[in-house]
Design an enzyme around this catalytic site. Structure first.
Site, mmCIF file in Angstrom:
data_model
loop_
_atom_site.group_PDB
_atom_site.id
_atom_site.type_symbol
_atom_site.label_atom_id
_atom_site.label_comp_id
_atom_site.label_asym_id
_atom_site.label_seq_id
_atom_site.Cartn_x
_atom_site.Cartn_y
_atom_site.Cartn_z
ATOM 1 N N ASN A 216 22.393 -30.726 33.835
ATOM 2 C CA ASN A 216 22.373 -29.333 34.256
ATOM 3 C C ASN A 216 22.245 -29.261 35.773
ATOM 4 O O ASN A 216 21.765 -30.193 36.414
ATOM 5 C CB ASN A 216 21.203 -28.581 33.606
ATOM 6 C CG ASN A 216 21.486 -28.237 32.159
ATOM 7 O OD1 ASN A 216 22.605 -28.330 31.693
ATOM 8 N ND2 ASN A 216 20.445 -27.838 31.440
ATOM 9 N N ASP A 284 20.955 -29.544 26.708
ATOM 10 C CA ASP A 284 20.805 -29.214 25.287
ATOM 11 C C ASP A 284 21.380 -30.292 24.381
ATOM 12 O O ASP A 284 20.925 -30.460 23.241
ATOM 13 C CB ASP A 284 21.489 -27.885 24.982
ATOM 14 C CG ASP A 284 20.770 -26.711 25.641
ATOM 15 O OD1 ASP A 284 19.530 -26.731 25.680
ATOM 16 O OD2 ASP A 284 21.443 -25.786 26.126
ATOM 17 N N LYS A 294 31.705 -48.947 30.563
ATOM 18 C CA LYS A 294 32.390 -47.803 31.145
ATOM 19 C C LYS A 294 33.633 -47.466 30.336
ATOM 20 O O LYS A 294 34.455 -48.351 30.043
ATOM 21 C CB LYS A 294 32.772 -48.107 32.597
ATOM 22 C CG LYS A 294 33.494 -46.951 33.278
ATOM 23 C CD LYS A 294 33.890 -47.311 34.705
ATOM 24 C CE LYS A 294 34.692 -46.180 35.330
ATOM 25 N NZ LYS A 294 35.118 -46.519 36.717
ATOM 26 N N PRO A 311 16.002 -33.020 21.658
ATOM 27 C CA PRO A 311 14.771 -32.392 21.169
ATOM 28 C C PRO A 311 14.458 -31.140 21.979
ATOM 29 O O PRO A 311 14.761 -31.067 23.176
ATOM 30 C CB PRO A 311 13.709 -33.473 21.378
ATOM 31 C CG PRO A 311 14.278 -34.396 22.398
ATOM 32 C CD PRO A 311 15.755 -34.372 22.180
ATOM 33 N N ASP A 312 13.868 -30.158 21.344
ATOM 34 C CA ASP A 312 13.506 -28.895 21.989
ATOM 35 C C ASP A 312 12.066 -29.026 22.498
ATOM 36 O O ASP A 312 11.106 -28.896 21.737
ATOM 37 C CB ASP A 312 13.629 -27.748 20.989
ATOM 38 C CG ASP A 312 13.560 -26.387 21.657
ATOM 39 O OD1 ASP A 312 12.766 -26.243 22.607
ATOM 40 O OD2 ASP A 312 14.293 -25.474 21.232
ATOM 41 N N ILE A 313 11.930 -29.299 23.777
ATOM 42 C CA ILE A 313 10.611 -29.578 24.348
ATOM 43 C C ILE A 313 9.729 -28.344 24.320
ATOM 44 O O ILE A 313 8.548 -28.404 23.936
ATOM 45 C CB ILE A 313 10.761 -30.124 25.785
ATOM 46 C CG1 ILE A 313 11.530 -31.451 25.749
ATOM 47 C CG2 ILE A 313 9.391 -30.301 26.444
ATOM 48 C CD1 ILE A 313 11.942 -31.964 27.111
ATOM 49 N N LEU A 314 10.271 -27.193 24.709
ATOM 50 C CA LEU A 314 9.486 -25.960 24.727
ATOM 51 C C LEU A 314 8.997 -25.597 23.330
ATOM 52 O O LEU A 314 7.813 -25.273 23.130
ATOM 53 C CB LEU A 314 10.317 -24.821 25.327
ATOM 54 C CG LEU A 314 9.666 -23.437 25.349
ATOM 55 C CD1 LEU A 314 8.357 -23.459 26.137
ATOM 56 C CD2 LEU A 314 10.637 -22.405 25.939
#
Length: 407
Positions: A216, A284, A294, A311-314
């Protein structure tokens, strides 16, 4: 001028290095003692060529420490105790040589040793020839020390003993006294003392092959600023940082990671905590199977990349249970319908607050110095004006402190 009543009863360890400005340190001792501070002094070998130990001892009414190898001093007052029994260490004058030794972490005399051994705040008052101050080496050393949390007062501009003009004169004694009082006043405001916080920051890099990754567009500026702001208010902060170009913020324990899975593991290792602020821009998705070589263009078209969710950390940190932080704050970086998406995210993730911002192209939020955010809580939305990310962090940290003050 600062309220000097805060200096009463404070213990200052003054390091006097070698320079013509050392004569000002005698007046500094007098000014501090007039305001009720206790001053103990360390005099370098070079410093003793400009002011005498007898003069310093007469003004401090305490032992003047000079020799790292003094058996008497080491049996009665070890250098570790000497550095840690003070509330603040002040280096005045701070010469180019001593700043360089501090930056390098050297312990080759008593002054450098106490500065390396201390766990207390440090204030330096540089004093040197203008060309020495402007030299790239000195500026790099000072920047490194400031990134570690060392505070600085001066140098001032003016005519120096060498008859050159420019920045390099040590700050005047009363300016240093004001700076010392300001540090004590700032450190007295520590409403999060005793609280533990986890802050995530920066992007994650999810490898495709040894040379490519999914990521990101996050600089980490906002997350790092939040970590520093919480630490400034007294919290014990663990910053879990993805790859950024930023220095570690002062006063924080930092875990450097690459991937979302590593970030989650580092957060879980930092539990238990009272506060979690998930400011990182976590990728995500990651590729289902990372290539160990490569990927090559072979004329057959681009490779098919099968993606799987990270994994969804929040959501994981927000999950009810004994190890859930009392306050979990998430971030929502949106490009449209900011409030609607962020409000839904708060409910979906189970966190307490969401800090929402618009990261559309043209806003300059990603990588920029300013941010425009909305703080979304169960009882409503606060829309904050555009401000520098450091100011956003400070305001959020005060809001966190207010939350715990009401508990």
């Amino acid at each position: 001028m600062a309220d000097h009543a805060i200096l009463a009863g404070k213990r200052v360890l003054l390091v006097v290095a070698g320079g013509i400005a050392a004569y000002k340190s005698l007046d500094l001792i007098r000014r501090l003692r007039e305001r009720g501070a206790a001053v103990r002094a360390v005099l370098t070998e070079a410093g003793a060529r400009f002011v005498t130990p007898l003069s310093v001892q007469a003004l401090t009414e305490d032992t003047v420490y000079q020799d790292l190898w003094s058996l008497t001093d080491e049996s009665e007052m070890g250098h570790i105790r000497l550095s840690r029994e003070a509330d603040l260490l002040v280096v005045a004058p701070a010469t180019a040589n001593l700043l360089a030794r501090m930056a390098a972490g050297m312990a080759d005399d008593l002054a450098a040793t106490v500065l390396l051994a201390t766990d207390k705040p440090v204030l330096v008052a540089p004093a040197m020839n203008v060309r020495m101050w402007q030299h790239a080496a000195t500026r790099a050393n000072m920047a490194l020390l400031e990134s570690r949390g060392v505070r600085r007062i001066g140098p001032n501009e003016g005519v120096m003993a060498c008859n050159e003009y420019g920045p390099g004169r040590m700050a005047e004694p009363m300016e240093i006294v004001d700076a010392i009082a300001a540090i004590f006043a700032e450190d007295a405001h520590r409403p999060l003392a005793g609280r533990r916080a986890i802050v995530t920051s920066g992007p994650t890099h999810e490898p495709i092959d040894p040379v490519r990754y999914i990521a990101n567009r996050s600089s980490g500026k906002q997350g790092h600023a939040i970590a520093a702001a919480l630490a400034k208010l007294g919290a014990a902060v663990t910053l879990v940082s993805g790859p950024t170009r930023l220095p570690d913020p002062p006063g924080c324990s930092v875990a450097h990671i690459e991937t979302a899975r590593e970030m989650l593991a580092a957060c879980e290792a930092a539990l238990p905590a009272d506060i979690a602020v998930c400011a990182a821009a976590v990728a995500d998705w990651r590729v289902d199977t990372e290539s160990d070589r490569k990927l090559k263009k072979d004329g057959g078209g681009p490779p098919a990349l099968a993606l799987t969710e990270n994994p969804d950390i929040l959501a994981t940190l927000s999950r009810p249970g004994k190890r859930r932080p009392a306050l979990v704050v998430g971030f929502a970086a949106e490009t449209g319908d900011v409030l609607a998406y962020a409000t839904a995210k708060r409910t979906r993730k189970g966190c307490d607050w969401i800090v929402a911002n618009d990261v559309s192209p043209g806003t300059g939020t990603f990588g920029g110095s300013d941010n425009t955010v909305h703080l979304i809580r169960a009882d409503g939305v606060e829309s904050w004006p555009t401000m520098p990310k450091d100011a956003v962090a400070a305001r959020l940290a005060e809001a966190v402190a207010g939350y715990f003050a009401g508990k």
